[in-house]
Design a protein around this motif. Structure first.
Motif, mmCIF file in Angstrom:
data_model
loop_
_atom_site.group_PDB
_atom_site.id
_atom_site.type_symbol
_atom_site.label_atom_id
_atom_site.label_comp_id
_atom_site.label_asym_id
_atom_site.label_seq_id
_atom_site.Cartn_x
_atom_site.Cartn_y
_atom_site.Cartn_z
ATOM 1 N N TYR A 150 0.858 -1.120 -0.033
ATOM 2 C CA TYR A 150 -0.004 -0.078 -0.040
ATOM 3 C C TYR A 150 0.838 1.169 -0.156
ATOM 4 O O TYR A 150 0.512 2.250 -0.533
ATOM 5 C CB TYR A 150 -1.015 -0.175 1.123
ATOM 6 C CG TYR A 150 -0.222 0.476 2.479
ATOM 7 C CD1 TYR A 150 -0.726 1.881 2.585
ATOM 8 C CD2 TYR A 150 0.131 -0.112 3.326
ATOM 9 C CE1 TYR A 150 -0.186 2.580 3.822
ATOM 10 C CE2 TYR A 150 0.739 0.437 4.685
ATOM 11 C CZ TYR A 150 0.372 1.800 4.755
ATOM 12 O OH TYR A 150 0.891 2.369 5.963
ATOM 13 N N ILE A 151 2.076 1.246 0.665
ATOM 14 C CA ILE A 151 2.964 2.386 0.461
ATOM 15 C C ILE A 151 3.543 2.759 -0.809
ATOM 16 O O ILE A 151 3.767 3.842 -1.183
ATOM 17 C CB ILE A 151 4.086 2.132 1.630
ATOM 18 C CG1 ILE A 151 3.602 2.243 2.917
ATOM 19 C CG2 ILE A 151 5.113 3.184 1.553
ATOM 20 C CD1 ILE A 151 3.298 3.619 3.546
ATOM 21 N N LEU B 78 -6.946 4.343 3.374
ATOM 22 C CA LEU B 78 -8.044 4.116 4.070
ATOM 23 C C LEU B 78 -8.066 2.440 4.415
ATOM 24 O O LEU B 78 -8.187 1.706 3.867
ATOM 25 C CB LEU B 78 -9.171 4.260 3.265
ATOM 26 C CG LEU B 78 -9.465 5.842 2.891
ATOM 27 C CD1 LEU B 78 -10.911 5.931 1.677
ATOM 28 C CD2 LEU B 78 -9.532 6.721 4.041
ATOM 29 N N PHE B 79 -7.823 2.534 5.729
ATOM 30 C CA PHE B 79 -7.956 1.328 6.198
ATOM 31 C C PHE B 79 -8.230 1.210 7.868
ATOM 32 O O PHE B 79 -7.966 2.188 8.420
ATOM 33 C CB PHE B 79 -6.468 0.788 6.324
ATOM 34 C CG PHE B 79 -6.247 -0.582 7.322
ATOM 35 C CD1 PHE B 79 -6.691 -1.773 6.702
ATOM 36 C CD2 PHE B 79 -5.564 -0.405 8.682
ATOM 37 C CE1 PHE B 79 -6.396 -2.974 7.592
ATOM 38 C CE2 PHE B 79 -5.473 -1.629 9.202
ATOM 39 C CZ PHE B 79 -5.792 -2.814 8.646
ATOM 40 N N ASN C 84 -5.655 -2.529 2.912
ATOM 41 C CA ASN C 84 -5.604 -0.985 2.841
ATOM 42 C C ASN C 84 -5.929 -0.531 1.289
ATOM 43 O O ASN C 84 -5.542 -1.316 0.471
ATOM 44 C CB ASN C 84 -4.090 -0.929 2.569
ATOM 45 C CG ASN C 84 -3.447 -1.056 4.098
ATOM 46 O OD1 ASN C 84 -3.232 -2.269 4.047
ATOM 47 N ND2 ASN C 84 -3.305 -0.287 4.938
ATOM 48 N N THR C 85 -6.879 0.521 1.334
ATOM 49 C CA THR C 85 -7.302 1.147 0.012
ATOM 50 C C THR C 85 -6.726 2.325 0.022
ATOM 51 O O THR C 85 -6.934 3.273 0.805
ATOM 52 C CB THR C 85 -8.776 1.201 -0.074
ATOM 53 O OG1 THR C 85 -9.254 -0.076 0.013
ATOM 54 C CG2 THR C 85 -9.219 1.629 -1.348
ATOM 55 N N VAL C 86 -5.984 2.512 -1.259
ATOM 56 C CA VAL C 86 -5.217 3.866 -1.277
ATOM 57 C C VAL C 86 -6.084 4.608 -2.456
ATOM 58 O O VAL C 86 -6.552 4.189 -3.644
ATOM 59 C CB VAL C 86 -3.685 3.617 -1.936
ATOM 60 C CG1 VAL C 86 -3.369 5.060 -2.361
ATOM 61 C CG2 VAL C 86 -3.045 2.961 -0.828
ATOM 62 N N VAL C 87 -6.609 5.802 -2.071
ATOM 63 C CA VAL C 87 -7.341 6.818 -2.819
ATOM 64 C C VAL C 87 -6.449 7.936 -3.407
ATOM 65 O O VAL C 87 -5.745 8.540 -2.447
ATOM 66 C CB VAL C 87 -8.649 7.264 -1.970
ATOM 67 C CG1 VAL C 87 -9.346 8.067 -2.984
ATOM 68 C CG2 VAL C 87 -9.218 5.932 -1.642
#
Length: 257
Positions: A51-52, A180-181, A213-216
């Motif tokens: 996610y990073i 967003l987690f 983890n959802t990255v927006v």
């Protein structure tokens, strides 16, 4: 020389920071077993967590030749992965805002965070307050928001007002990336708050990682790729900076609420 600065006194109840090693990977914890950041010991400036890596997707939307002239800001230092990557690999001016002085000390001692210098600074402050500081407004090209409470249960900055403050930090082609987690967070509600501030057409999102983890991404100025352009830019980012972008071609899509 830009020195580390403190704009507020950290609360006494801040959690203890600890470090654990799992084979070749080192983790940072804030008073719980939850991992707040990780580093591969033999490659301290690479991005270990998927996610990073995705938090760097803003690179797809800018001219690669302009990257070194830009300014990145990380809210919540964690293990310093984003700050180190931006400073060491991308070679751009980088600022991190961190509340807990222990986190900064541990990052410097155990996670190879370089000392402050002309293009790197860590500000000890409450990020929610610091982002209102007029000195930062309109100066940030890449804003990484990865702020969670110490047991990773919910994002700390997840209101329309906070997202409006974040948008005010951005340059005209600046981009905010948000992780967003959390067990109590609502993905759709967070997206709706961002859409109310940035506009729905400014939002992009990855599919969730296996860890949830959802990255927006939220653009100050919305753009779209031409046919085939996203794949070309993904390949270029991987070639230039070694990020594993193959899944980004299909995994990153405009948000539809």
């Amino acid at each position: 020389m830009v020195s580390t600065k403190s704009r507020s006194t950290a609360p006494a109840e801040l959690p203890e920071v600890s470090v654990s090693d799992d084979g070749e990977v080192r983790h940072l914890h804030l008073g719980t077993p939850w991992i707040q950041g990780s580093m591969r010991i033999a490659a301290p400036f690479d991005l270990e967590l998927e996610y990073i890596q995705r938090m760097m997707a803003w690179l797809l939307f800018v001219d690669p030749a302009s990257v070194r002239e830009r300014h990145a800001m990380q809210l919540g230092l964690g293990a310093g992965a984003i700050t180190k990557f931006c400073h060491k690999k991308l070679r751009l001016c980088t600022t991190a805002i961190e509340l807990n002085p222990q986190v900064l000390a541990v990052c410097r001692a155990w996670f190879k965070l370089p000392p402050d210098g002309p293009k790197l600074r860590v500000v000890l402050a409450d990020a929610g307050e610091e982002i209102k500081n007029a000195m930062w407004q309109g100066t940030v090209d890449a804003l990484a928001v990865d702020l969670y409470d110490d047991d990773a249960s919910a994002p700390v900055l997840d209101s329309e007002a906070a997202y409006a403050d974040c948008r005010a930090l951005l340059t005209e082609d600046g981009i905010m990336t948000v992780n967003l987690f959390g067990r109590t967070s609502s993905f759709v509600q967070s997206l709706e708050k961002m859409a109310s501030v940035f506009g729905e057409d400014a939002l992009w999102a990855f599919k969730p990682t296996r860890e949830g983890n959802t990255v927006v991404l939220a653009q100050r100025t919305p753009t779209r790729f031409k046919r085939g352009e996203q794949a070309e830019r993904c390949a270029d980012v991987q070639a230039r900076w070694g990020l594993p972008t193959a899944r980004w071609v299909r995994g990153l899509r405009p948000v539809r609420l």
